[in-house]
Design an enzyme around this catalytic site. Structure first.
Site, PDB file in Angstrom:
ATOM      1  N   ARG A  47       0.830  -1.216   0.000  1.00 15.62           N
ATOM      2  CA  ARG A  47       0.000   0.000   0.000  1.00 15.62           C
ATOM      3  C   ARG A  47       0.864   1.265   0.000  1.00 15.62           C
ATOM      4  NH1 ARG A  47      -3.745   0.359  -2.433  1.00 15.62           N
ATOM      5  NH2 ARG A  47      -2.758   2.199  -3.171  1.00 15.62           N
ATOM      6  N   LYS A  87       5.570  39.273  -3.342  1.00 16.95           N
ATOM      7  CA  LYS A  87       4.159  39.164  -3.713  1.00 16.95           C
ATOM      8  C   LYS A  87       3.402  40.408  -3.274  1.00 16.95           C
ATOM      9  CE  LYS A  87       4.038  34.229  -3.753  1.00 16.95           C
ATOM     10  NZ  LYS A  87       3.157  33.104  -3.763  1.00 16.95           N
ATOM     11  N   ASP A  98      -0.071  38.298 -12.261  1.00 15.71           N
ATOM     12  CA  ASP A  98      -1.006  37.580 -11.413  1.00 15.71           C
ATOM     13  C   ASP A  98      -2.446  37.692 -11.908  1.00 15.71           C
ATOM     14  OD1 ASP A  98      -1.831  36.072  -9.246  1.00 15.71           O
ATOM     15  OD2 ASP A  98      -2.275  37.866  -8.061  1.00 15.71           O
TER      16      ASP A  98
END
Ligand code: 13P
Ligand code: SF4
Length: 636
Positions: free
Chosen positions: A104, A171, A223
């Site tokens: 898994r 930013k 942006d």
């Protein structure tokens, strides 16, 4: 694959694997411990259940190793390789308790990473006709940053900054809180003069301010702009600072965004919400007759039983374990010639279907051609169906008004026997990448126009090399044929087909590898797009590439734009030269990989027992005409 990045990724993976083992297995897999004997051995087959791009195989291997170092993990695909439903990706063998405990965790890594690579490839493909590069973001699963970014590279994308410490990215929040773009950039450059600086701008006014900064910024992020603003931004900033579009990039919009002319597009979805690729594992009791060593012994035994009755032909793009068993290694022309001259009763063709068909057409009565996997087709060959080509021919005949007698049809050998027969019936022939120039020159001596299919790139690159200008060529569109006057004026009519391996090479790859390895020489196959061939130092067929590297001096450096198995073999055969794949994610021919040691053994053992499995047959009429076309080519 970049070895340094791979090592870094595996170092990061080791920590996450440890956590995953602790949370999943902890003190032990209770079910397996209770139900299975400690000495029960199994084999597991890891199989793709849907189509996609596989990534994370080295991580899956590390998981099994960590759980039980005695587990044997064999990759049958490579990271970055496309897979189809039912394709065997890897096998594991060893203790049943260990394999079932690790299953898994290994699949969780493999499915997520392959999901990222698959989604990235979809974005890259959607933007492939533009110069835009697809980038990831930092929207990664915590702790999985390097794994996620590795998967993006395997999908054909590139990585944005890895972390907050390796690049300045100013930013909107930084701009607002620090008194504006100019002030923020000044402070950043004072404190971290060595870091690249990118600034996010929200509108064209901020873009103008950012573009005025000296020395120029390393990158500007546009942006969330709409398409017309992006176009204006490109008009202002193109060629000054690399421009990155970001925000709201979906698969449906990416092509339009890329077409505005931006250099980069960052896509958060690649790593924040990739659908997992469906990959599963099935176990069965170990079969000692199917290990690699056992299969090799079985193949050798069957071959010696058959003796001179069998010849195994192997194309250069085949897997190494298949090539080791081949009697003759060659490109498609060399193998066609060999098939035409051999006395062997059985020709086992390790290549793709059209190549085996050529051998079947050239075979003498009593000879049989077999292919270990009859479904191993060719993406390029499949782009031209008989019906679509005949329909195009009819339109061309009507336009030229003389049953197309003014046009010579030439098919690349990567096509069905039916299309080769079609060419013979209409006074044309076949070519390979080794003789395309000679054949096209011959075709244009016969009649004023050439109809070339299915590979537009080989046709265009060869015609250009012969001095035919791009304006004299037109690409046939089966859904919207070019206007009659355009067709009347064209000298060369090209089918719109392309090879999905060679089409992956892009001009940026040539620029990037030259930046990274000064003095490297770039050599590419003529199935690559014209823009790549034009930038390369050399272009040539498979055998021309092999000859060039073989005669190159020790110490020379080569970037090779062709199928990856051949490139890797060239590197191991010439260790004193640097031989690199041209693209950072080297492309493999998926259908060439369909011939495996296992299906080759089945074919050989079948023959030894008198059984003809997967014989390639061509009906007598098609074979008759296809042979005429091929013999016309072989005589040129
Ligand atoms: P060669 O003719 O160079 O062997 O190539 C066939 C092919 O399929 C190339 O992609
Ligand atoms: Fe076909 Fe391309 Fe594969 Fe060659 S590399 S066999 S052209 S798909």
């Amino acid at each position: 694959m970049d070895e340094i990045k791979l090592t870094g990724m595996l170092g990061a993976a080791a920590k996450v694997i440890e956590l995953a083992i602790a949370e999943d297995i902890g003190p032990g897999d209770a079910t397996s411990l209770a139900t299975l004997e400690a000495d029960t051995m199994v084999q597991g087959r890891i199989v793709a259940k849907t189509s996609g791009v596989v990534a994370g195989l080295p991580v899956a291997r590390a998981v099994f190793r960590q759980v039980d170092p005695a587990i044997q993990f064999v990759s049958l695909a490579e990271d970055g390789q496309e897979v189809i439903p039912g394709e065997l990706v890897a096998t594991v063998s060893g203790s049943a308790q260990s394999i079932l405990a690790a299953e898994r965790i290994a699949l969780n890594f493999l499915q997520r990473m392959s999901g990222i690579a698959t989604l990235t490839r979809q974005f890259v493909d959607a933007a492939c006709t533009t110069k835009a590069t697809i980038l990831d973001t930092r929207k990664t699963v915590p702790g999985h940053r390097l794994l996620d970014k590795h998967a993006v590279r395997m999908g054909g994308g590139e990585n944005h900054r890895a972390s907050l410490f390796d690049m300045i990215m100013i930013k909107d929040n930084h701009v607002d809180a620090s008194g504006g773009i100019v002030a923020a950039v000044k402070r950043a450059r004072e404190m971290f003069p060595d870091l690249p600086v990118e600034v996010e701008v929200r509108d064209l006014e901020e873009l103008r301010q950012a573009l005025d900064i000296q020395p120029p910024l390393d990158r500007i992020l546009l942006d969330n702009m709409d398409l017309s603003t992006l176009r204006e931004a490109v008009g202002l900033g193109a060629g000054k600072v690399p421009l990155e579009a970001s925000g709201g990039v979906t698969l449906a919009r990416v092509e339009q965004i890329a077409s505005t002319g931006v250099d980069l597009i960052s896509v958060g979805a690649l790593t924040h919400s990739p659908p997992a690729l469906d990959i599963s594992m099935k176990t069965s009791p170990p079969d000692p007759t199917r290990t690699t060593a056992a299969l090799q012994c079985r193949a050798t035994r069957a071959k010696s039983q058959l003796g001179k009755r069998v010849v195994i032909l192997g194309h250069h793009y085949q897997r190494d374990e298949v090539i080791r068993l081949a009697d003759v290694l060659g490109d498609s022309l060399q193998l066609a010639r060999h098939a035409a001259g051999t006395d062997a009763e059985f020709i086992v063709f390790c290549g793709v279907h059209f190549m085996a068909e050529v051998a079947a057409v050239l075979a003498r009565p009593g000879q049989h051609v077999l292919i270990p996997d009859p479904t191993a087709g060719c993406f390029l060959a499949d782009t031209a169906t008989q019906a679509a080509v005949e329909q195009a021919w009819q339109v061309l005949a009507e336009i030229t008004g003389d049953r197309a007698a003014g046009i010579t049809p030439v098919t690349y050998v990567n096509s069905s026997a039916g299309l080769k027969a079609f060419c013979a019936r209409h006074g044309g022939t076949v070519c390979t990448s080794s003789n395309a120039t000679r054949v096209i020159a011959w075709a244009l001596e016969q009649r004023p126009k050439l109809f070339f299919f299915p590979d537009q790139h080989l046709g265009r690159n060869t015609a250009r090399r012969m001095g035919i200008a791009p304006q004299e060529m037109v690409v046939w569109d089966p859904f919207l044929p070019p206007p009659a006057d355009v067709l009347r004026q064209a000298r060369v009519i090209l089918w719109p087909g392309a090879c999905n391996v060679h089409q992956r090479f892009r001009p940026e790859h040539v620029h990037q590898i030259r930046r990274k390895h000064p003095h490297i020489q770039v050599i590419v196959h003529p199935e690559c797009p014209m823009e790549v061939v034009d930038l390369a130092d050399l272009s040539g067929s498979t055998s021309a590439i092999i000859e060039q590297i073989a005669k190159a001096p020790a110490g020379s450096r080569w970037a090779v734009g062709t199928e990856t198995r051949l490139v890797r073999r060239l590197q191991s055969e010439h260790p004193d030269r640097l031989v690199l794949p041209l693209a950072p994610v080297p492309p493999y021919c998926r259908t060439m990989s369909q011939v495996t040691l296992a299906n080759l053994v089945s074919t050989l053992e079948g023959l030894a027992e008198g059984e003809l499995c997967n014989e390639v047959r061509v009906d007598a009429d098609t074979a008759h005409w296809a042979q005429i076309a091929l013999e016309r080519m072989l005589a040129l």
